[in-house]
Design an enzyme around this catalytic site. Sequence first.
Site, short mmCIF file in Angstrom:
data_model
loop_
_atom_site.label_atom_id
_atom_site.label_comp_id
_atom_site.label_asym_id
_atom_site.label_seq_id
_atom_site.Cartn_x
_atom_site.Cartn_y
_atom_site.Cartn_z
N ARG A 142 1.02 -1.07 0.30
CA ARG A 142 -0.05 0.04 0.15
C ARG A 142 0.93 1.33 -0.02
O ARG A 142 2.07 1.08 0.03
CB ARG A 142 -0.98 0.06 1.04
CG ARG A 142 -0.52 -0.54 2.41
CD ARG A 142 0.48 0.11 3.11
NE ARG A 142 0.09 1.72 3.41
CZ ARG A 142 0.93 2.67 3.64
NH1 ARG A 142 2.34 2.32 3.71
NH2 ARG A 142 0.74 3.92 3.73
N GLY A 143 0.24 2.39 -0.22
CA GLY A 143 1.02 3.60 -0.23
C GLY A 143 1.17 3.80 -1.79
O GLY A 143 1.46 3.11 -2.74
N ARG A 166 -6.89 -0.37 -7.00
CA ARG A 166 -7.36 0.86 -5.91
C ARG A 166 -7.40 2.10 -6.85
O ARG A 166 -7.09 2.40 -7.70
CB ARG A 166 -6.45 1.02 -5.15
CG ARG A 166 -6.21 -0.22 -3.99
CD ARG A 166 -5.59 0.14 -3.02
NE ARG A 166 -6.12 1.11 -1.78
CZ ARG A 166 -5.49 1.61 -0.80
NH1 ARG A 166 -4.28 1.38 -0.68
NH2 ARG A 166 -6.15 2.30 -0.01
N ASP A 217 -1.70 10.98 -1.88
CA ASP A 217 -1.97 9.87 -3.02
C ASP A 217 -2.46 10.64 -4.32
O ASP A 217 -2.34 9.75 -5.39
CB ASP A 217 -3.44 9.08 -2.47
CG ASP A 217 -2.61 8.34 -1.38
OD1 ASP A 217 -2.81 8.80 -0.05
OD2 ASP A 217 -2.54 7.11 -1.64
N ASN A 248 -5.18 12.92 0.42
CA ASN A 248 -4.25 11.97 1.20
C ASN A 248 -5.16 11.02 2.30
O ASN A 248 -6.35 11.40 2.12
CB ASN A 248 -3.10 12.61 1.92
CG ASN A 248 -1.96 11.83 2.46
OD1 ASN A 248 -1.68 10.83 1.96
ND2 ASN A 248 -1.71 12.05 3.60
O1 MRU Z 1 -4.58 3.36 2.00
P1 MRU Z 1 -2.97 3.73 1.84
O2 MRU Z 1 -2.53 3.06 3.23
O3 MRU Z 1 -2.65 3.30 0.74
O4 MRU Z 1 -2.86 5.25 2.08
C1 MRU Z 1 -1.67 5.82 2.02
C2 MRU Z 1 -1.51 7.25 2.29
O5 MRU Z 1 -2.48 7.62 2.47
C3 MRU Z 1 -0.15 7.86 2.15
O6 MRU Z 1 -0.12 8.82 3.28
C4 MRU Z 1 0.14 8.12 0.86
O7 MRU Z 1 0.14 7.20 -0.05
C5 MRU Z 1 1.56 8.76 0.71
S1 MRU Z 1 2.44 7.79 0.78
C6 MRU Z 1 4.32 8.12 0.18
#
Ligand code: MRU
Length: 352
Positions: free
Chosen positions: A45-46, A88, A235, A245
Amino acid sequence: MFRSIEWLGDRVRWINTLKLPWEEEFIETTDPERVALAVERMEIRGAPAIGVAAALAVALAAARSTTASLEELRHSLLRVIERMRRTRPTAVNLFWALKRMEAVVSAEYRDPGELREAVVREALRVYDEDVGVNRRMAEIGSKLIDDGDTVLTHCNAGALATVALGTALGVIRAAWESGKRIKVVATETRPMLQGARLTVWELMKEGIPVKLIADTAVGYVMSRGLVSKVIVGADRIVMPGYVINKVGTYTIAVLADRHGVPFYVAAPTSTIDFDGRVEDVVIEERSPDEVRTVLSRLYVTVPTVEVLNPAFDVTPPGLVTAIITEQGVVSKPVEVGLRELRERRPRRELAP
Ligand code: MRU
């Protein structure tokens, strides 16, 4: 350097972030569908990490295909690209990486071998660029951090959200490594607890001082002057500077504004959706059970209650002090600097 995801020649390996901090489980596969499931389940994720995972899934499909037909190979790769696009909806890095892979898949080749090689090469370029971009952002962003700062971060924008180093945590790491005595405040980040599980795990492994707070404590902590800066990842960033985000980011930005705390966003230019409109961004709605339970282990409410579970929120440009990118710092008003970045975009990214 710790890498959360790796290409091992014929397979992909990643750390299962769902098992952290209790267990460091690494998963390997040669199957692109397994990578798609890993992104959907949030083992990977991220925003930057899921873009890289998508590129590597296409590379896996190319590497394991034995067909002698160029068209058959092309179709199977396009199917994997479509599958990854559905994993996603919010982080733009996924679509950015897949657009690059699609351009390579759609080019002219003499035979399937040439197409296979081109696809693997491009996926590895996406992979390597992520590390380089984070390193540059870390160097640039660390200059904004002062000795003695206490930096609040939300969710996990670290090595576990990228290939290595991280975006917001990359900046924090670089400031710490340059000798600045900083402290970090990490928010839990309900419902998936990326702050409590992942950010705390990463920082404690490196001995960077971190205190965990409940998401609901942000206002109190800021009102007591206990936070000097906020740094989060993103994001997707949409013109003229809306930052999409992890849900909770907007609340933190409003509170930072109220308390005069600078609010920084560290994000590579691959996170900037120069052509998108904020009204068109799909905010992912995840399973109600993420909110009804703690990590599927314990119900914290009546199991049948209706739930609203948006995974992201939108922070308007007026609340953003600056965006740290690998190409420099875009300061308030961020719209001006983002327009300049848009004009400097490589031609490749302008293609439809
Ligand atoms: O739902 P996730 O865990 O994929 O969300 C991640 C985030 O919101 C992070 O803050 C974002 O991807 C920045 S990561 C470098």
